[in-house]
Design an enzyme around this catalytic site. Sequence first.
Site, PDB file in Angstrom:
ATOM      1  N   PHE A   1     -13.382   3.104  10.299  1.00  0.00           N
ATOM      2  CA  PHE A   1     -12.377   2.173  10.808  1.00  0.00           C
ATOM      3  C   PHE A   1     -11.244   1.908   9.830  1.00  0.00           C
ATOM      4  O   PHE A   1     -10.187   1.444  10.227  1.00  0.00           O
ATOM      5  CB  PHE A   1     -13.041   0.835  11.176  1.00  0.00           C
ATOM      6  CG  PHE A   1     -14.235   0.981  12.075  1.00  0.00           C
ATOM      7  CD1 PHE A   1     -14.080   1.370  13.391  1.00  0.00           C
ATOM      8  CD2 PHE A   1     -15.509   0.749  11.592  1.00  0.00           C
ATOM      9  CE1 PHE A   1     -15.179   1.510  14.222  1.00  0.00           C
ATOM     10  CE2 PHE A   1     -16.617   0.886  12.417  1.00  0.00           C
ATOM     11  CZ  PHE A   1     -16.455   1.279  13.733  1.00  0.00           C
TER      12      PHE A   1
ATOM     13  N   GLY B   1     -11.217   2.917   1.974  1.00  0.00           N
ATOM     14  CA  GLY B   1     -10.201   2.295   1.140  1.00  0.00           C
ATOM     15  C   GLY B   1     -10.782   1.458   0.032  1.00  0.00           C
ATOM     16  O   GLY B   1     -11.956   1.604  -0.340  1.00  0.00           O
ATOM     17  N   ASP B   2      -9.975   0.535  -0.492  1.00  0.00           N
ATOM     18  CA  ASP B   2     -10.393  -0.298  -1.613  1.00  0.00           C
ATOM     19  C   ASP B   2     -11.558  -1.208  -1.239  1.00  0.00           C
ATOM     20  O   ASP B   2     -12.449  -1.460  -2.050  1.00  0.00           O
ATOM     21  CB  ASP B   2      -9.214  -1.143  -2.097  1.00  0.00           C
ATOM     22  CG  ASP B   2      -8.058  -0.289  -2.576  1.00  0.00           C
ATOM     23  OD1 ASP B   2      -8.328   0.820  -3.069  1.00  0.00           O
ATOM     24  OD2 ASP B   2      -6.905  -0.709  -2.456  1.00  0.00           O
TER      25      ASP B   2
ATOM     26  N   ASP C   1       9.231   1.386 -10.220  1.00  0.00           N
ATOM     27  CA  ASP C   1       9.345   1.395  -8.757  1.00  0.00           C
ATOM     28  C   ASP C   1       9.316   2.812  -8.206  1.00  0.00           C
ATOM     29  O   ASP C   1      10.095   3.181  -7.340  1.00  0.00           O
ATOM     30  CB  ASP C   1      10.620   0.672  -8.324  1.00  0.00           C
ATOM     31  CG  ASP C   1      10.572   0.317  -6.836  1.00  0.00           C
ATOM     32  OD1 ASP C   1       9.474   0.303  -6.274  1.00  0.00           O
ATOM     33  OD2 ASP C   1      11.633   0.080  -6.255  1.00  0.00           O
ATOM     34  N   GLY C   2       8.405   3.622  -8.752  1.00  0.00           N
ATOM     35  CA  GLY C   2       8.253   4.998  -8.296  1.00  0.00           C
ATOM     36  C   GLY C   2       9.048   6.010  -9.084  1.00  0.00           C
ATOM     37  O   GLY C   2       8.776   7.205  -9.003  1.00  0.00           O
ATOM     38  N   GLU C   3      10.036   5.559  -9.861  1.00  0.00           N
ATOM     39  CA  GLU C   3      10.826   6.462 -10.689  1.00  0.00           C
ATOM     40  C   GLU C   3      10.178   6.550 -12.072  1.00  0.00           C
ATOM     41  O   GLU C   3       9.929   5.538 -12.716  1.00  0.00           O
ATOM     42  CB  GLU C   3      12.267   5.947 -10.823  1.00  0.00           C
ATOM     43  CG  GLU C   3      12.992   5.797  -9.501  1.00  0.00           C
ATOM     44  CD  GLU C   3      13.270   7.135  -8.850  1.00  0.00           C
ATOM     45  OE1 GLU C   3      13.338   8.139  -9.572  1.00  0.00           O
ATOM     46  OE2 GLU C   3      13.418   7.172  -7.622  1.00  0.00           O
TER      47      GLU C   3
END
EC number: 2.7.1.138
Length: 513
Positions: free
Chosen positions: A140, A196-197, A451-453
Amino acid sequence: MGAMGAAEPLHSVLWVKRRRCAVSLEPARALLRWWRSPEPGPSAPGADARSVLVSEIIAVEEKDDCEKHASSGRWHKMENPFAFTVHRVKRVRHHRWKWARVTFWSADEQLCHLWLQTLRGLLESLTSRPKHLLVFINPFGGKGQGKRIYEKTVAPLFTLASITTEIIITEHANQAKETLYEINTDSYDGIVCVGGDGMFSEVLHGVIGRTQQSAGIDPNHPRAVLVPSTLRIGIIPAGSTDCVCYSTVGTNDAETSALHIIIGLKTFLSHQYYEGTLSFLPAQHTVGSPRDNKPCRAGCFVCRQSKQQLEEEEKKALYGLENAEEMEEWQVTCGKFLAINATNMSCACPRSPGGLSPFAHLGDGSSDLILIRKCSRFNFLRFLIRHTNQEDQFDFTFVEVYRVKKFHFTSKHVEDEDNDSKEQEKQKFGKICKDRPSCTCSASRSSWNCDGEVMHSPAIEVRCLWSVTGAQGWDVEHQAGVRGIRTGMLILSGKERAHMSFRGAHRGHTTQP
């Protein structure tokens, strides 16, 4: 080629695809190598040489007659070719691992069998590899793809690696935890959770709780000394955010996680720490604090009051009455850090209801600086799991959080290099290796996730910029100076500058070495 002893290297000429290759196996280094060798006789590895650690070989199998005749062709001029395939790990970008294979051909049947038996013998000697696993699948979680991900991606790899499994598809919350309390886990080499977590947290608490139960220890007693569990846990990410997997492995790719489990249930944390000096300027203008239980919402009182304080400071500075930053004192701390995070908003999501910093404020002209000092793997995992529930993730002795206007971090490697440079200047000697391409001196490198960079720098300076808009957020923009009256963050890294200004929707921010 003579007989090979247990620790003697193995060298042969074999065919790979359409190329004649020299192939070597060095048991002492546990390394398989092959390179093109068009001419007869021994040859040295060239630039095209490839290699794989024995520990990263998934399996070795003999190709059957149908496969051999279907794929042999006429290029090798062999009437009865013999072949074996090495299934291996291939490292690709962004911390991902892929399943790859290479097939070696020879007209000598005995030679092929020698290679096959030798490689299989080395793989059997790897005692850290799991043979029998208990797998919990949450059907689920996430987008409900857990069962499909396991059957399509993970199960074929486990079968290839000769790993047997017992699969339990959970039907309700806490079923995995309850099961681990009831069954005997001695026959399993590890537990794998597909989900998941939340699924991982459930399995982790089940393993820890069962271990304490068997030892007669009450885990809820404040002075209880917990007994460590020898049972390993693997994660196949199939949730919404997969924060634990991504934070510890660097990717939430199911194939990568399956390969980690196959070659030994790779440690969930590399546990690398960063040693250096961190200085920060506290945000004295703000009326809030990172642990005041005051979330940032529309019409936020903390942001409004902090804005008024900042406007007063700007007016005083404009008329030369005082400079707030000159009156404030920098705080300096040194040590070993597992992570250094900074955020100007909570960064909450459905799987992390509190976020990285639950009470960070978007418009108060400050950033929440979170320091996670070096601690045990278990304690760091406890800290990560706190992000998935409502408990205070800062309530640990190894975690510190400050509300700051600016901070800068310098790694110990850079400090040592600066000291060495000063000594060389005193002796009137400069660094001569920087102009020598052949020099093998290793440069100090560090990476920051902005931030992803990804920004590669061992030293970094960050400061919050505030304007009358009262909003904060950023995108990377390689230029110095502020555009308009936008707010954001200025990062100074060596001689390079990158201005991070606000554009469009607000976004969260994490800075981690």
